[in-house]
Design an enzyme around this catalytic site. Structure first.
Site, mmCIF file in Angstrom:
data_model
loop_
_atom_site.group_PDB
_atom_site.id
_atom_site.type_symbol
_atom_site.label_atom_id
_atom_site.label_comp_id
_atom_site.label_asym_id
_atom_site.label_seq_id
_atom_site.Cartn_x
_atom_site.Cartn_y
_atom_site.Cartn_z
ATOM 1 N N GLN A 141 0.829 -1.206 0.000
ATOM 2 C CA GLN A 141 0.000 0.000 0.000
ATOM 3 C C GLN A 141 0.865 1.258 0.000
ATOM 4 O O GLN A 141 0.612 2.212 -0.740
ATOM 5 C CB GLN A 141 -0.915 0.004 1.224
ATOM 6 C CG GLN A 141 -1.985 -1.079 1.210
ATOM 7 C CD GLN A 141 -2.833 -1.025 2.476
ATOM 8 O OE1 GLN A 141 -3.254 0.037 2.905
ATOM 9 N NE2 GLN A 141 -3.072 -2.181 3.076
ATOM 10 N N HIS A 179 32.738 -15.647 -25.027
ATOM 11 C CA HIS A 179 31.826 -15.987 -23.933
ATOM 12 C C HIS A 179 30.599 -16.727 -24.480
ATOM 13 O O HIS A 179 29.545 -16.110 -24.720
ATOM 14 C CB HIS A 179 31.389 -14.726 -23.194
ATOM 15 C CG HIS A 179 32.451 -14.131 -22.336
ATOM 16 N ND1 HIS A 179 32.614 -14.463 -21.010
ATOM 17 C CD2 HIS A 179 33.427 -13.228 -22.627
ATOM 18 C CE1 HIS A 179 33.639 -13.787 -20.522
ATOM 19 N NE2 HIS A 179 34.155 -13.034 -21.475
ATOM 20 N N GLU A 228 28.509 -18.558 -22.998
ATOM 21 C CA GLU A 228 27.372 -18.566 -22.074
ATOM 22 C C GLU A 228 26.353 -17.479 -22.393
ATOM 23 O O GLU A 228 25.173 -17.585 -21.996
ATOM 24 C CB GLU A 228 27.854 -18.427 -20.626
ATOM 25 C CG GLU A 228 28.388 -17.070 -20.217
ATOM 26 C CD GLU A 228 29.869 -16.867 -20.490
ATOM 27 O OE1 GLU A 228 30.473 -15.954 -19.889
ATOM 28 O OE2 GLU A 228 30.425 -17.616 -21.323
ATOM 29 N N GLY A 285 37.326 -13.322 -16.139
ATOM 30 C CA GLY A 285 37.636 -12.502 -14.966
ATOM 31 C C GLY A 285 38.718 -11.507 -15.324
ATOM 32 O O GLY A 285 39.288 -11.549 -16.421
ATOM 33 N N CYS A 290 37.408 -17.291 -21.817
ATOM 34 C CA CYS A 290 38.067 -15.980 -21.799
ATOM 35 C C CYS A 290 39.373 -16.048 -20.990
ATOM 36 O O CYS A 290 40.366 -16.591 -21.457
ATOM 37 C CB CYS A 290 37.120 -14.918 -21.264
ATOM 38 S SG CYS A 290 37.654 -13.229 -21.639
#
Length: 539
Positions: free
Chosen positions: A191, A511, A513, A350, A377
């Protein structure tokens, strides 16, 4: 004309606005609509590229070379729609653009102010490049009440007037805490959050309420009454066993129906069978493998968000549960013990010297013990350094990222081809935007493991790095059993290395991913987990 859905958050951060946006987009897609997703971040950084992963989590990189918020990873994984440079904006970018225009005299001597100049810049960003989408879903970063997000809230308030109620919807993601001592869900924080929104002129049309427990009807009625929202548009969002439940659960709870009813759209029923198949694979695995991820940001798992999800996707493809063993690369004393018995070892990307020696030890352990190894990487660069030190006898082999080594087998990229244009960088330049970013081509060697995995000789992958393996060591490394099997089209930059005397040892400069999806897992991760399954059977 596109329909715009603006998603705000209240009460606390990390409620899942990005996940809610992605899940809603996936359901609308399944109803036959086209979508675009955008993120408006209130911080003053130009982008998250130079921000610590401990503060911001993963930096997600798009095909066109933009460093963005990790929520864009959610968007791509759930929809398959590639994010673009125009899909993420920050307060820093907005102010930078406005001040640049002011210096160029574009405002004709006017006093530059938040209203209208900053707000108009935000509005222009939101509506730009949207002609190809039925729905544009815009997530506003931060929490309502934060001073930083006020310009974005003012911009979407104005856009409702500009575009009309019939083309705009405000969805507010909020929290309904369960108070164990009282034995009930409390609506008061929501609220107050809605009251805060109303104070800047925004009335939410849908409430997406995070809660540990089912929302009782009386609480739903109370929220509708006090927040001026129809009770049918108070949508329950309970905790999930996996994020990939969200499209199905949100559909069951009526989120997409509330959206279509608001816009008066007669849409076909969604086909969520693909998501049900994904859930069946997740909840009914036929085996289990353990993967060690050796990194220095393991205390904050959002720093490896896409990586973690890619391994889940590969587990789905191989019908196994992938258990992740997060290994701190700085804890050298416990490193070997943490790696013993795992079925695969992965060293992710990294920056910096901290934790690098632990990663090199992990790579050597994987090589000597014949454990499947996947380097990404920095994980590729350190695999090359490990081979030079351990197998070629170059004890001082290192990278110029750590200083000025006697034998720099990895060095700063100074130039590369970008769409047939020569890009150049210098060590003295600012860190932001000086990396090799975005999608680049890679040529894979015949008879290489990488080519057999991709089933193609030419691939496109996303990059984010400043340093590169020195090609002059290629012949010497081959003598040590490490082959450069993937290179840039001009043969100047190594992209993939692998060992042929090892069950599965592949390391890549890019990369992968960032392109994996639950319904389209990345082939490298699928192959890596398949190798881990074989390793599990050998132990």
């Amino acid at each position: 004309m596109s329909k715009f859905i603006f998603i705000t958050g209240g009460v606390v951060s990390s409620l899942g606005k990005g996940l809610g946006a992605a899940a809603l987009a996936a359901i609308l897609q399944s109803r036959g609509y086209t979508i675009r997703l955008r993120k408006l971040d209130p911080y003053l950084n130009i982008d998250p590229g130079t921000m610590s992963p401990f503060q911001h989590g993963e930096v997600y990189v798009t095909d066109d070379g933009t460093e963005t918020d990790l929520d864009l990873g959610h968007y791509e994984r759930f929809t398959g729609v590639a994010s673009r440079r125009t899909d993420n904006i920050t307060t820093g970018k907005i102010y930078s653009s406005v001040l640049s225009k002011e210096r160029q005299g574009d405002y004709l001597g006017a006093t530059v102010q938040v209203i209208p100049h900053i707000i108009d810049e935000i509005k222009a960003f939101i509506v730009s490049d949207t002609d190809d989408a039925d729905f544009v879903i815009c997530e506003i970063g931060g929490t309502v009440g934060d001073i930083e997000s006020l310009p974005f809230l003012e911009a979407i308030r104005q856009l409702r007037n500009d575009l009309g109620h019939e083309n705009t919807l405000f969805m507010h993601v909020t929290l309904l805490p369960y108070i164990a001592a009282a034995g009930e869900i409390k609506t008061k924080p929501t609220q107050h959050s809605v009251k805060e929104l109303l104070s800047v002129g925004i009335q939410p049309d849908i409430l997406l309420c995070r809660s540990e427990r089912p929302i009782p009807e009386d609480a739903r009625y109370k929220l509708g009454l006090f927040c001026n929202v129809k009770p049918t548009r108070v949508i329950e969002a309970n905790d999930l066993s996996t994020v990939y439940e969200a499209p199905i659960v949100y559909h069951q709870n009526g989120l997409d129906k509330a959206v279509c009813d608001y816009f008066k759209l007669e849409a076909k029923a969604p086909d969520l069978s693909a998501w049900q198949h994904i859930l069946d694979r997740i909840h009914n695995p036929e085996g289990e493998v353990t993967i060690a991820i050796v990194g220095k940001y393991v205390q904050l798992l959002d720093a490896y968000k896409s990586l973690r999800e890619s391994l889940v996707h590969a587990g789905i493809a191989n019908k196994v549960k992938v258990t992740l063993n997060w290994v701190d690369s700085e804890n050298l004393d416990l490193l070997e013990r943490s790696l013993t018995g795992v079925h695969g070892i992965l060293v992710p990307g990294g920056f910096g010297e901290r934790g690098a020696e632990g990663k090199i030890q992990a790579i050597r352990f994987a090589r000597e013990e014949n454990i499947p190894y996947f380097g990404i990487c920095f994980g590729m660069q350190l695999a090359v350094i490990e081979a030079c030190r351990s197998l070629l006898g170059i004890k001082d082999a290192s990278t110029t990222e750590f200083g000025k080594p006697c034998t720099p087998v990895v060095g700063l990229i100074t130039e590369w081809l970008d769409a047939d244009n020569l890009s150049k960088r210098q060590a003295s330049q600012n860190l932001g935007g000086t990396m090799r970013l975005g999608s680049y081509s890679c040529l894979l060697a015949e008879n290489s493991k990488a080519k057999s995995i991709y089933q193609s000789a030419t691939i496109q992958e996303r990059h984010r790095h400043r340093y590169e393996v020195n090609m002059t060591y290629a012949k010497a490394l081959e003598g040590a059993g490490l082959y450069m099997v993937g290179v840039s089209p001009d043969n100047a930059l190594p992209e993939v290395v692998e060992r042929r005397d090892h069950p599965w040892f592949v390391a890549v400069q890019f990369h992968p991913e960032l392109k994996s999806k639950p319904f389209d897992p990345h082939p490298l991760f699928v192959s890596f987990i398949k190798a881990a399954i074989i390793q599990e059977r050998l132990i």
